[in-house]
Design a protein around this motif. Structure first.
Motif, PDB file in Angstrom:
ATOM      1  N   LYS A  80      -3.332  12.277   8.178  1.00  0.00           N
ATOM      2  CA  LYS A  80      -2.973  11.379   7.068  1.00  0.00           C
ATOM      3  C   LYS A  80      -3.157   9.914   7.501  1.00  0.00           C
ATOM      4  N   HIS A  81      -3.650   9.095   6.586  1.00  0.00           N
ATOM      5  CA  HIS A  81      -3.802   7.659   6.814  1.00  0.00           C
ATOM      6  C   HIS A  81      -3.027   6.922   5.717  1.00  0.00           C
ATOM      7  N   PHE A  82      -2.091   6.084   6.134  1.00  0.00           N
ATOM      8  CA  PHE A  82      -1.249   5.349   5.191  1.00  0.00           C
ATOM      9  C   PHE A  82      -1.758   3.926   4.959  1.00  0.00           C
TER      10      PHE A  82
ATOM     11  N   VAL B 102       0.861  -1.181   0.000  1.00  0.00           N
ATOM     12  CA  VAL B 102       0.000   0.000   0.000  1.00  0.00           C
ATOM     13  C   VAL B 102       0.894   1.227   0.000  1.00  0.00           C
ATOM     14  N   ARG B 103       0.649   2.142  -0.937  1.00  0.00           N
ATOM     15  CA  ARG B 103       1.501   3.307  -1.100  1.00  0.00           C
ATOM     16  C   ARG B 103       0.661   4.595  -1.053  1.00  0.00           C
ATOM     17  N   GLY B 104       1.332   5.674  -0.701  1.00  0.00           N
ATOM     18  CA  GLY B 104       0.677   6.967  -0.634  1.00  0.00           C
ATOM     19  C   GLY B 104      -0.051   7.157   0.689  1.00  0.00           C
ATOM     20  N   PHE B 105      -0.898   8.160   0.744  1.00  0.00           N
ATOM     21  CA  PHE B 105      -1.713   8.392   1.929  1.00  0.00           C
ATOM     22  C   PHE B 105      -2.999   9.075   1.505  1.00  0.00           C
ATOM     23  N   THR B 106      -3.970   8.995   2.388  1.00  0.00           N
ATOM     24  CA  THR B 106      -5.220   9.720   2.183  1.00  0.00           C
ATOM     25  C   THR B 106      -5.489  10.530   3.448  1.00  0.00           C
ATOM     26  N   ARG B 107      -6.204  11.636   3.327  1.00  0.00           N
ATOM     27  CA  ARG B 107      -6.359  12.566   4.447  1.00  0.00           C
ATOM     28  C   ARG B 107      -7.829  12.621   4.888  1.00  0.00           C
TER      29      ARG B 107
END
Length: 257
Positions: free
Chosen positions: A172-174, A161-166
């Motif tokens: 931020k959630h990775f 799993v790459r990147g993050f969401t806010r």
């Protein structure tokens, strides 16, 4: 590694990219040059671009993705490739600026690699499959279907799993789901058929599982005739060849010299 309990309320689109990569190996024994040629022809026909397209289309349906575009190719003398571009939500065509952002992160791809060793009689068919998604759709839902779609003596799986969401609070959630092992998402009936090994790096959201078939029933591997048609010494020799091939592929190195 644990995410917050309950659903995450996001500011906007879920930007996490979840990628599932497979190497699936089918191993056979074909004694004569004619049998090896017939095996490769069989594999080339059984897993041509049309069959791969059907499998990947089924995968898209399982994970709830919408197919935007599809390309396929059969190669001469053998082998095939299929690439499918998908999105989490239906996309109206044309909408170029809307497509570009997630098409490069949401795709399915399959490539086949048949080969044969004339000296030992061992023939190996490998298929590489990549399922990469963004948003809430998860490639892990396709695990069981992909394993069952092929004669799988050795399966090597990577999930990352790459990147993050806010979220709406700016945090931020990775990772947006709980996972300790890829095996959690595989049918127990399938797992019972394999020896399995995990190598996981939780803090990096990297998960790796290798699977090796437990029961080497000889008739499963013979192409062209049956085990009962061969004398006991030859059956033992063939079994030793198969065990060596499967073990070396599983560990990724030549361990018998």
């Amino acid at each position: 590694m644990k995410r917050a309990a309950g659903p995450i309320r996001l500011q906007g689109f879920n930007n996490l990219t979840k990628s599932l990569s497979f190497n699936i190996y089918d191993i056979s024994y074909a004694r004569s040059p004619e049998a090896r040629r017939e095996y490769l022809e069989y594999i080339d026909e059984e897993y041509n671009s049309e069959r791969l397209t059907r499998i990947l289309t089924e995968v898209a349906d399982i994970i709830g993705a919408n197919i935007l575009n599809l390309a396929s190719q059969d190669y001469d003398p053998m082998g095939a490739s299929v690439t499918v571009l998908v999105a989490e939500e239906p996309v109206q065509i044309p909408a170029p600026q809307a497509q570009v952002a997630h098409l490069d992160k949401s795709h399915l791809a399959a490539h086949t690699y048949p080969e044969s060793d004339g000296s030992s009689g061992i023939s190996t068919f490998r298929v590489d499959i990549d399922v990469s998604t963004c948003g809430q759709i998860s490639p892990l839902k396709a695990l069981n279907h992909l394993i069952r779609s092929f004669e799988s003596e050795v399966v090597v799986i990577d999930y990352r799993v790459r990147g993050f969401t806010r979220d709406v609070d700016g945090r931020k959630h990775f990772l947006d789901h709980d996972i300790r092992s890829i095996q959690e998402f595989i049918d127990p009936e399938i797992l019972a058929e394999y020896h399995t090994v995990d190598i996981n790096i939780y803090q990096e959201n990297l998960f790796h599982t290798k699977m090796m078939l437990r029961d080497l029933e000889l008739d499963r591997f013979l192409f062209g005739d049956a085990a009962e048609d061969r004398p006991p010494d030859e059956r033992r020799h063939i079994r030793a060849l198969l065990e060596r091939e499967i073990t070396e592929i599983f560990y990724g190195k030549n361990i018998f010299g």
